[in-house]
Structures are given as structure tokens and as C-alpha cells.
Motif scaffolding. Sequence first.
Motif, PDB file in Angstrom:
ATOM      1  N   MET A   1       0.827  -1.181   0.000  1.00 51.64           N
ATOM      2  CA  MET A   1       0.000   0.000   0.000  1.00 51.64           C
ATOM      3  C   MET A   1       0.881   1.258   0.000  1.00 51.64           C
ATOM      4  O   MET A   1       0.552   2.232  -0.635  1.00 51.64           O
ATOM      5  CB  MET A   1      -0.929  -0.015   1.211  1.00 51.64           C
ATOM      6  CG  MET A   1      -2.090   0.910   1.046  1.00 51.64           C
ATOM      7  SD  MET A   1      -3.375   0.810   2.303  1.00 51.64           S
ATOM      8  CE  MET A   1      -3.893  -0.871   2.258  1.00 51.64           C
ATOM      9  N   ARG A   2       1.996   1.202   0.722  1.00 53.35           N
ATOM     10  CA  ARG A   2       2.921   2.336   0.772  1.00 53.35           C
ATOM     11  C   ARG A   2       3.498   2.616  -0.618  1.00 53.35           C
ATOM     12  O   ARG A   2       3.680   3.757  -1.014  1.00 53.35           O
ATOM     13  CB  ARG A   2       4.039   2.042   1.787  1.00 53.35           C
ATOM     14  CG  ARG A   2       5.030   3.157   1.965  1.00 53.35           C
ATOM     15  CD  ARG A   2       4.430   4.317   2.740  1.00 53.35           C
ATOM     16  NE  ARG A   2       4.404   5.481   1.855  1.00 53.35           N
ATOM     17  CZ  ARG A   2       3.669   6.557   2.055  1.00 53.35           C
ATOM     18  NH1 ARG A   2       2.887   6.666   3.083  1.00 53.35           N
ATOM     19  NH2 ARG A   2       3.716   7.558   1.223  1.00 53.35           N
ATOM     20  N   LYS A   3       3.790   1.547  -1.359  1.00 59.09           N
ATOM     21  CA  LYS A   3       4.353   1.707  -2.701  1.00 59.09           C
ATOM     22  C   LYS A   3       3.362   2.433  -3.613  1.00 59.09           C
ATOM     23  O   LYS A   3       3.750   3.315  -4.379  1.00 59.09           O
ATOM     24  CB  LYS A   3       4.706   0.333  -3.269  1.00 59.09           C
ATOM     25  CG  LYS A   3       5.444   0.383  -4.581  1.00 59.09           C
ATOM     26  CD  LYS A   3       5.864  -1.014  -5.034  1.00 59.09           C
ATOM     27  CE  LYS A   3       6.577  -0.946  -6.359  1.00 59.09           C
ATOM     28  NZ  LYS A   3       6.984  -2.257  -6.836  1.00 59.09           N
ATOM     29  N   LEU A   4       2.087   2.070  -3.510  1.00 55.28           N
ATOM     30  CA  LEU A   4       1.060   2.723  -4.314  1.00 55.28           C
ATOM     31  C   LEU A   4       0.933   4.191  -3.917  1.00 55.28           C
ATOM     32  O   LEU A   4       0.850   5.074  -4.774  1.00 55.28           O
ATOM     33  CB  LEU A   4      -0.286   2.010  -4.157  1.00 55.28           C
ATOM     34  CG  LEU A   4      -1.464   2.614  -4.921  1.00 55.28           C
ATOM     35  CD1 LEU A   4      -1.211   2.594  -6.430  1.00 55.28           C
ATOM     36  CD2 LEU A   4      -2.742   1.856  -4.597  1.00 55.28           C
TER      37      LEU A   4
ATOM     38  N   ASP B   1       3.231   6.104  -2.641  1.00 55.75           N
ATOM     39  CA  ASP B   1       4.421   6.798  -3.147  1.00 55.75           C
ATOM     40  C   ASP B   1       4.304   7.064  -4.644  1.00 55.75           C
ATOM     41  O   ASP B   1       4.677   8.136  -5.125  1.00 55.75           O
ATOM     42  CB  ASP B   1       5.688   5.989  -2.866  1.00 55.75           C
ATOM     43  CG  ASP B   1       6.045   5.960  -1.386  1.00 55.75           C
ATOM     44  OD1 ASP B   1       5.531   6.797  -0.617  1.00 55.75           O
ATOM     45  OD2 ASP B   1       6.838   5.065  -1.003  1.00 55.75           O
ATOM     46  N   GLN B   2       3.794   6.079  -5.389  1.00 52.94           N
ATOM     47  CA  GLN B   2       3.627   6.230  -6.834  1.00 52.94           C
ATOM     48  C   GLN B   2       2.657   7.378  -7.143  1.00 52.94           C
ATOM     49  O   GLN B   2       2.933   8.225  -7.998  1.00 52.94           O
ATOM     50  CB  GLN B   2       3.089   4.935  -7.443  1.00 52.94           C
ATOM     51  CG  GLN B   2       2.745   5.058  -8.913  1.00 52.94           C
ATOM     52  CD  GLN B   2       1.961   3.851  -9.421  1.00 52.94           C
ATOM     53  OE1 GLN B   2       1.919   2.808  -8.785  1.00 52.94           O
ATOM     54  NE2 GLN B   2       1.340   3.996 -10.573  1.00 52.94           N
ATOM     55  N   ILE B   3       1.541   7.408  -6.430  1.00 49.24           N
ATOM     56  CA  ILE B   3       0.542   8.457  -6.642  1.00 49.24           C
ATOM     57  C   ILE B   3       1.130   9.816  -6.281  1.00 49.24           C
ATOM     58  O   ILE B   3       0.988  10.787  -7.039  1.00 49.24           O
ATOM     59  CB  ILE B   3      -0.735   8.169  -5.812  1.00 49.24           C
ATOM     60  CG1 ILE B   3      -1.425   6.906  -6.350  1.00 49.24           C
ATOM     61  CG2 ILE B   3      -1.687   9.362  -5.851  1.00 49.24           C
ATOM     62  CD1 ILE B   3      -2.525   6.364  -5.454  1.00 49.24           C
TER      63      ILE B   3
ATOM     64  N   GLN C   1       3.101  15.204  -8.287  1.00 47.56           N
ATOM     65  CA  GLN C   1       4.059  16.309  -8.262  1.00 47.56           C
ATOM     66  C   GLN C   1       4.225  16.898  -9.662  1.00 47.56           C
ATOM     67  O   GLN C   1       4.565  18.061  -9.818  1.00 47.56           O
ATOM     68  CB  GLN C   1       5.410  15.837  -7.736  1.00 47.56           C
ATOM     69  CG  GLN C   1       5.397  15.531  -6.257  1.00 47.56           C
ATOM     70  CD  GLN C   1       6.703  14.936  -5.781  1.00 47.56           C
ATOM     71  OE1 GLN C   1       7.637  14.706  -6.548  1.00 47.56           O
ATOM     72  NE2 GLN C   1       6.778  14.669  -4.480  1.00 47.56           N
ATOM     73  N   ASN C   2       3.959  16.087 -10.684  1.00 46.93           N
ATOM     74  CA  ASN C   2       4.176  16.518 -12.064  1.00 46.93           C
ATOM     75  C   ASN C   2       2.893  16.754 -12.855  1.00 46.93           C
ATOM     76  O   ASN C   2       2.938  17.337 -13.924  1.00 46.93           O
ATOM     77  CB  ASN C   2       5.019  15.468 -12.809  1.00 46.93           C
ATOM     78  CG  ASN C   2       6.359  15.265 -12.146  1.00 46.93           C
ATOM     79  OD1 ASN C   2       6.996  16.219 -11.724  1.00 46.93           O
ATOM     80  ND2 ASN C   2       6.786  14.024 -12.022  1.00 46.93           N
ATOM     81  N   GLN C   3       1.790  16.254 -12.351  1.00 47.41           N
ATOM     82  CA  GLN C   3       0.523  16.414 -13.068  1.00 47.41           C
ATOM     83  C   GLN C   3      -0.614  16.499 -12.070  1.00 47.41           C
ATOM     84  O   GLN C   3      -0.437  16.215 -10.896  1.00 47.41           O
ATOM     85  CB  GLN C   3       0.299  15.258 -14.049  1.00 47.41           C
ATOM     86  CG  GLN C   3       0.404  13.892 -13.410  1.00 47.41           C
ATOM     87  CD  GLN C   3       0.601  12.789 -14.419  1.00 47.41           C
ATOM     88  OE1 GLN C   3       1.262  12.984 -15.429  1.00 47.41           O
ATOM     89  NE2 GLN C   3       0.009  11.655 -14.163  1.00 47.41           N
TER      90      GLN C   3
ATOM     91  N   HIS D   1      -4.703   9.468   2.830  1.00 45.64           N
ATOM     92  CA  HIS D   1      -3.580  10.144   2.177  1.00 45.64           C
ATOM     93  C   HIS D   1      -3.949  11.536   1.666  1.00 45.64           C
ATOM     94  O   HIS D   1      -3.216  12.121   0.864  1.00 45.64           O
ATOM     95  CB  HIS D   1      -3.035   9.265   1.044  1.00 45.64           C
ATOM     96  CG  HIS D   1      -2.415   8.004   1.559  1.00 45.64           C
ATOM     97  ND1 HIS D   1      -1.150   7.954   2.092  1.00 45.64           N
ATOM     98  CD2 HIS D   1      -2.916   6.748   1.667  1.00 45.64           C
ATOM     99  CE1 HIS D   1      -0.876   6.731   2.489  1.00 45.64           C
ATOM    100  NE2 HIS D   1      -1.940   5.971   2.244  1.00 45.64           N
ATOM    101  N   ARG D   2      -5.103  12.031   2.129  1.00 43.01           N
ATOM    102  CA  ARG D   2      -5.577  13.374   1.774  1.00 43.01           C
ATOM    103  C   ARG D   2      -5.662  13.571   0.270  1.00 43.01           C
ATOM    104  O   ARG D   2      -5.142  14.544  -0.285  1.00 43.01           O
ATOM    105  CB  ARG D   2      -4.693  14.433   2.416  1.00 43.01           C
ATOM    106  CG  ARG D   2      -4.742  14.390   3.916  1.00 43.01           C
ATOM    107  CD  ARG D   2      -3.918  15.478   4.526  1.00 43.01           C
ATOM    108  NE  ARG D   2      -4.009  15.388   5.978  1.00 43.01           N
ATOM    109  CZ  ARG D   2      -3.086  15.824   6.795  1.00 43.01           C
ATOM    110  NH1 ARG D   2      -2.004  16.389   6.332  1.00 43.01           N
ATOM    111  NH2 ARG D   2      -3.247  15.714   8.093  1.00 43.01           N
TER     112      ARG D   2
END
Length: 91
Positions: free
Chosen positions: A1-4, A6-8, A13-15, A49-50
Motif C-alpha cells: 500500500m505504501r508503494k502505491l 508513493d507512486q501516486i 508532483q508533475n501532473q 492520504h488526503r
Amino acid sequence: MRKLADQIETELQNQEVCAVYNSELARVWPKTISAPKRKQAIERFAEKHRLAVTFYDIGLCAIFEKPHQASSHTVVLPLKPKPIVRGKKPS
């Protein structure tokens, strides 16, 4: 779940939005979970994760985005209409 998460976070940050498709969702929330329970779990994840989340055909895609601030998207238009000026057509 942490990996997902982090990916999001990295994509946001870019879109403005991050689409997470069923194959990625299934790693955290298996397809064997009923659709309503799966949706609730994803919504809890987003809230934790707000993030705001929108579903496109539950199980197909979840769109995550940072929640918008109401003031940043508010447009105030004047209520007083501008007069319509009609001129003469050239002869």
C-alpha cells in the motif's frame, strides 16, 4: 500500500491527476473483494492520504488527485451587464 501511495504522490508532483488501473489496484485490493467493499477501501485509502478519488467503472480505474481548495477555483463575475453599443453600418 505504501508503494502505491508513493507512486501516486510522485505522479501528482508533475501532473494534476494520477490514474491507477485495475491491475495496480488489484495488488492492494484483490478483485475477489466485492465491488462496494473494494470501493470503500479505496476511498478510505484516499482519505487517509488526503486525496480525492473518482472511479471510472469500479474495478477498471481510480483517478486520484489532490483535493482542490474552493478559493483557488472560484471565479467571481460582475453582475452588472455591459451595455450593448450598436453603431450605424457604413453606407
